[in-house]
Write an enzyme that holds these catalytic residues in place. Structure first.
Site, short mmCIF file in Angstrom:
data_model
loop_
_atom_site.label_atom_id
_atom_site.label_comp_id
_atom_site.label_asym_id
_atom_site.label_seq_id
_atom_site.Cartn_x
_atom_site.Cartn_y
_atom_site.Cartn_z
CG HIS A 1 -27.37 -29.54 -7.83
ND1 HIS A 1 -28.51 -28.76 -7.76
CD2 HIS A 1 -27.50 -30.48 -6.84
CE1 HIS A 1 -29.28 -29.20 -6.78
NE2 HIS A 1 -28.70 -30.23 -6.22
NE ARG B 1 -16.20 -14.50 7.63
CZ ARG B 1 -16.14 -13.30 7.09
NH1 ARG B 1 -15.83 -12.26 7.85
NH2 ARG B 1 -16.38 -13.13 5.81
N PRO C 1 -14.91 -21.92 -0.12
CG PRO C 1 -14.97 -23.25 -2.02
CD PRO C 1 -15.81 -22.31 -1.21
CD GLU C 2 -10.76 -19.91 4.46
OE1 GLU C 2 -9.57 -19.66 4.75
OE2 GLU C 2 -11.62 -20.15 5.32
NE ARG D 1 -6.80 -2.25 9.14
CZ ARG D 1 -7.49 -1.80 8.10
NH1 ARG D 1 -6.92 -0.98 7.22
NH2 ARG D 1 -8.74 -2.15 7.92
NE ARG E 1 -25.57 -23.34 0.70
CZ ARG E 1 -24.93 -22.92 1.79
NH1 ARG E 1 -23.74 -23.44 2.10
NH2 ARG E 1 -25.45 -21.98 2.55
CE LYS F 1 -11.34 -16.00 0.35
NZ LYS F 1 -12.36 -15.69 1.37
#
Length: 283
Positions: free
Chosen positions: A100, A273, A2-3, A162, A119, A58
């Protein structure tokens, strides 16, 4: 994982059931998740009143009446679910397998808050509220992308010189907190910037122009309840639906949605990613 939009959606879903209410009973059903739970966590939570719920990047923080805060990280598959006997205003049936359920908070008023994590990559900790920002998970974070400290001048200064790709720079939590793979892909598409372009090559105008687009994408995602691709659910167990409006993420091989563009969405791998982009629109 989740972001920011998903975590903010969960925070908002928990607020009616938790804010201002007493934790009548806390139960901890195992010794650890990603890390061990703090000692006597159930005992220390029971009898505490939740003063407010807030989000940092987050992470969710529940500030408690005893001067501590419950720090919550959902990890990859964690869910904070609201259920209870009094179905109606904000209580819902439990939508996940109970095996869970690792932490359960029985709230004053009849709501049950369950931390369910199949998880077990999530985490919980208890920290002094006044020192929460110094917690190792929070101390390294950059400014909130929806806050006043994050503006065009700040981002332009952080990107200047950068030599990392712009996508990697925006994923760097030390530069800006809470952004993840999905929303950075969407932001870069709207900005017309290739994910592999070096951050330091952006003009000042390009760097500053990212800020309103970041806010735009995040606010749209929050309004849609986040993105449900695999495990994520809102606090009531419902799916988010921002995934139905993705312009580039997960659309490999499909036509670019930009009017007049003949490009096809491509996918490259950066630091393990997937980056989705239009090779014609994004330069």
């Amino acid at each position: 994982m989740p972001e920011l939009p998903e975590v903010e959606t969960v925070r908002r879903g928990l607020e009616p059931a938790m804010a201002g209410r007493l934790i009548a009973e806390a139960r901890v059903n195992r010794a650890d998740l990603r890390w061990p739970f703090p000692p006597r966590m159930a005992e220390r939570l029971t009898g505490q009143r939740v003063l407010r719920l807030r989000r940092r990047s987050k992470y969710i923080l529940a500030d408690l009446s005893g001067g501590q805060s419950l720090l919550i990280h959902l990890g990859m598959s964690g869910r904070m679910l609201v259920s209870g006997a009094q179905l109606g205003e904000f209580f819902h049936d439990h939508p996940a397998p109970s095996r869970h359920d690792h932490v359960v908070l029985e709230m004053e008023g009849g709501a049950r808050i369950t931390f369910n994590d199949a998880r077990r990559f999530g985490a919980m900790d208890l920290v002094a509220t006044e020192a929460a920002e110094a917690h190792p998970l929070l101390a390294v974070l950059g400014p909130e992308p929806l806050g006043n400290a994050f503006d065009g001048a700040y981002l332009a200064a952080r990107l200047e010189g950068r030599r990392t790709p712009i996508k990697a720079a925006l994923l760097d939590q030390r530069i800006v907190a809470g952004l993840g793979n999905i929303y950075v892909c969407e932001v870069l598409f709207r900005a017309g910037l290739a994910p592999g372009r070096l951050a330091g090559s952006l003009s000042r105008a390009e760097s500053e122009g990212l800020v309103p687009l970041i806010r735009e994408v995040l606010l749209e995602a929050i309004e849609a309840g986040g993105s449900s691709l695999r495990d994520y659910r809102q606090a009531d167990g419902e799916l988010g639906y921002f995934q139905h409006t993705f312009r580039v993420y997960g659309r490999e091989g499909l036509p670019c949605v930009t009017p007049g563009c003949s490009g096809t969405v491509g996918r490259i791998v950066q630091s393990g990613r997937s980056s989705f982009h239009c090779p014609l629109c994004q330069r």
